[in-house]
Design an enzyme around this catalytic site. Structure first.
Site, mmCIF file in Angstrom:
data_model
loop_
_atom_site.group_PDB
_atom_site.id
_atom_site.type_symbol
_atom_site.label_atom_id
_atom_site.label_comp_id
_atom_site.label_asym_id
_atom_site.label_seq_id
_atom_site.Cartn_x
_atom_site.Cartn_y
_atom_site.Cartn_z
ATOM 1 N N CYS A 1 0.882 -1.168 0.000
ATOM 2 C CA CYS A 1 0.000 0.000 0.000
ATOM 3 C C CYS A 1 0.915 1.212 0.000
ATOM 4 O O CYS A 1 1.498 1.549 1.033
ATOM 5 C CB CYS A 1 -0.902 0.009 1.237
ATOM 6 S SG CYS A 1 -1.861 1.542 1.371
ATOM 7 N N CYS B 1 -0.704 4.370 2.201
ATOM 8 C CA CYS B 1 -0.823 4.320 3.670
ATOM 9 C C CYS B 1 -0.373 2.955 4.161
ATOM 10 O O CYS B 1 0.837 2.675 4.119
ATOM 11 C CB CYS B 1 -2.217 4.717 4.148
ATOM 12 S SG CYS B 1 -3.615 3.884 3.383
ATOM 13 N N SER B 2 -1.291 2.112 4.606
ATOM 14 C CA SER B 2 -0.862 0.851 5.218
ATOM 15 C C SER B 2 -1.907 -0.237 5.045
ATOM 16 O O SER B 2 -2.023 -1.124 5.890
ATOM 17 C CB SER B 2 -0.595 1.077 6.711
ATOM 18 O OG SER B 2 -1.751 1.620 7.328
ATOM 19 N N CYS B 3 -2.693 -0.182 3.963
ATOM 20 C CA CYS B 3 -3.794 -1.132 3.767
ATOM 21 C C CYS B 3 -3.278 -2.568 3.766
ATOM 22 O O CYS B 3 -2.285 -2.878 3.107
ATOM 23 C CB CYS B 3 -4.518 -0.812 2.467
ATOM 24 S SG CYS B 3 -5.259 0.831 2.487
#
Lengths: 224, 241
Positions: free
Chosen positions: B133, B136-138
């Site tokens: 991702c 962000c941090s999906c």
């Protein structure tokens, strides 16, 4: 927004360093931040993400992951009226404000864990693109939230999956409604994105909303 | 933004801001693993914020305990490993998983936050998949739990898309040029899980034993499932610059 969070393709951050036997959290406060955001954020995940993106670039890069969450949560809790700026700075509840009961309690946790927050919505129109269609990611530079990374703007790809209509982050992050749109997975060749140094057969796939895309059946250059 | 610029010294402003921390700070200091910041700074802000939210009736601290407990003890890569092992041993399940991952994963009872819309991508001798991702941090929480620090790092987010073979090399994985690397950048609410190749020499193993070979890294795509002689499954994860 063209923030530092949009990192795809940046260089100079060094090798990826992983930690053996890494714990889920590295400090007790990280657990509380995580849980507070999950339990009390009264805004969509898109707003949460935009809150992270609004952290100034140098701070964003310096902060640990959960320090970013904390910083964004403090700002959003104030802007959404969960706490006042004065309450946040003093740490004391304003006695003039009624309590927000009932609080989010442990009984509400299983529902979040089981159902989450699906982003698919009933489709109101036929999707513009079909599997195999050539598309071009539009060149857009919105000042607000978007999920169209810089590295793919202007590039040509092919639709490989259709996911139905999904909440549009660009509007939903800013309280401008869910405005669901068809969502596609679009595949790009690594060489189209990165040039001749990239692997000849390698590809990148991104999930892109319909308004991020133009048809590219027989175009010759960048659209805008 | 509050006092987060005070990096290298104690931030006495806390007291001026009226945080009333009148008991010990032990649970905020944990084990000193936070390399980047003095632990007291965010720890104090968090403690004050939680007290405030509880005092205002916004949240019950027991709900926070329940959320933390779920992600520390129940929701983690063991879930994903069970899905993978089932796909290796049950061809019908594998077909269901590749056709409708959300429904097939829900057969195990795994669903919910950050796994509402799942897609499973399959490694083969000709194709290797890698999930990132960049924005962000999906990450697919119901099957993998919360993401490791490296997955959320600038190094991984920036480089996985422009130099996936270099990132794989950081994890000790060499990919021949003729193998296609497919990178999946999780830009929407679709969450990706990699179905790694079943290692050779595992024909005699049952589902439970097979699940023990499947580590988190293999399901992100930066590693392979372990061979039966190797244990634990995450052995290749430690890398040095």
């Amino acid at each position: 927004m063209n923030g530092v969070h949009d990192m795809g393709g940046m260089q100079g951050f060094g090798p990826v360093l992983s930690e053996a036997d890494e714990p889920v959290f590295h400090a007790a406060w990280e657990k509380r931040v995580f849980a507070m955001v999950m339990a009390t954020a009264r805004w969509p995940i898109d707003t949460h993400r935009h809150g992270l993106e609004c952290i100034p670039p140098a701070d964003y890069l310096r902060m640990s992951y959960f320090e970013r969450w904390l910083t964004a949560f403090e700002a959003l809790a104030v802007s959404h009226g969960v706490v006042s700026a004065q309450e946040l700075s003093t740490g004391r509840a304003d006695p003039a404000v009624p309590r927000a009961e009932p609080p989010f309690g442990p009984g509400a946790v299983p529902a979040i864990l089981a159902a989450g927050f699906p982003s698919e919505r009933p489709a109101t129109a036929a999707p513009r693109f079909a599997m195999g269609d050539q598309v071009r990611a539009r060149t857009l530079n919105p000042a607000g939230h978007t999920r169209l990374p810089r590295y793919v703007r202007g590039a040509r790809g092919v639709v490989v999956l259709y996911h139905g209509a999904h909440v549009l982050p660009d509007t939903n992050a800013h309280g401008a409604g869910e405005q669901p749109q068809p969502l596609y997975t679009v595949r790009f060749t690594a060489r189209d994105l990165w040039g001749p140094e990239a692997g000849a057969t390698d590809t990148l796939s991104l999930d892109l909303w319909e308004s991020y895309l133009d048809p590219a059946g027989d175009d010759h250059g960048k659209t805008s | 933004m509050s006092e987060h610029d005070h990096d290298d010294h104690h931030d006495h402003d806390h007291h001026d801001h009226g945080h009333h921390h009148d008991h010990d700070h032990d649970h905020g200091h944990d084990h000193g693993h936070d390399h980047q910041h003095p632990p007291s700074e965010p720890a104090l802000r968090v403690k004050a914020l939680e007290s405030l939210l509880v005092e205002k009736g916004v949240v019950d601290a027991a709900a926070l305990d329940a959320l933390v407990d779920a992600y520390e003890t129940r929701i983690g890569p063991r879930n994903g490993a069970r899905v993978v092992a089932k796909a290796w041993t049950d061809p019908d399940y594998r077909r269901r998983l590749l056709a409708d991952a959300t429904a097939a994963i829900a057969e195990f009872g795994y669903s919910g936050a950050q796994g509402e819309h799942m897609v499973v991508v399959e490694n083969t001798p000709a194709v290797r998949n890698l999930v990132v991702c960049t924005l962000c941090s999906c990450y697919p929480w119901p099957v993998l739990g919360l993401p490791p620090v490296w997955y959320k790092s600038a190094a991984y987010r920036s480089r996985a898309v422009i130099d996936p073979r270099g990132v794989l090399a950081d994890f000790g994985v060499a990919v021949p040029p003729e193998v296609e690397v497919r990178v999946w950048d999780s830009t929407a609410e679709i969450r990706y899980l990699v179905l790694p190749e079943r290692p050779p020499g595992t024909e005699h193993l049952n589902e439970e034993a097979l699940a023990g070979l499947v580590g988190r890294n293999a399901m992100i795509g930066v590693g392979d499932a372990a061979r039966p002689s190797e244990a634990p499954a995450e052995a290749p994860a430690e890398v040095r610059p």
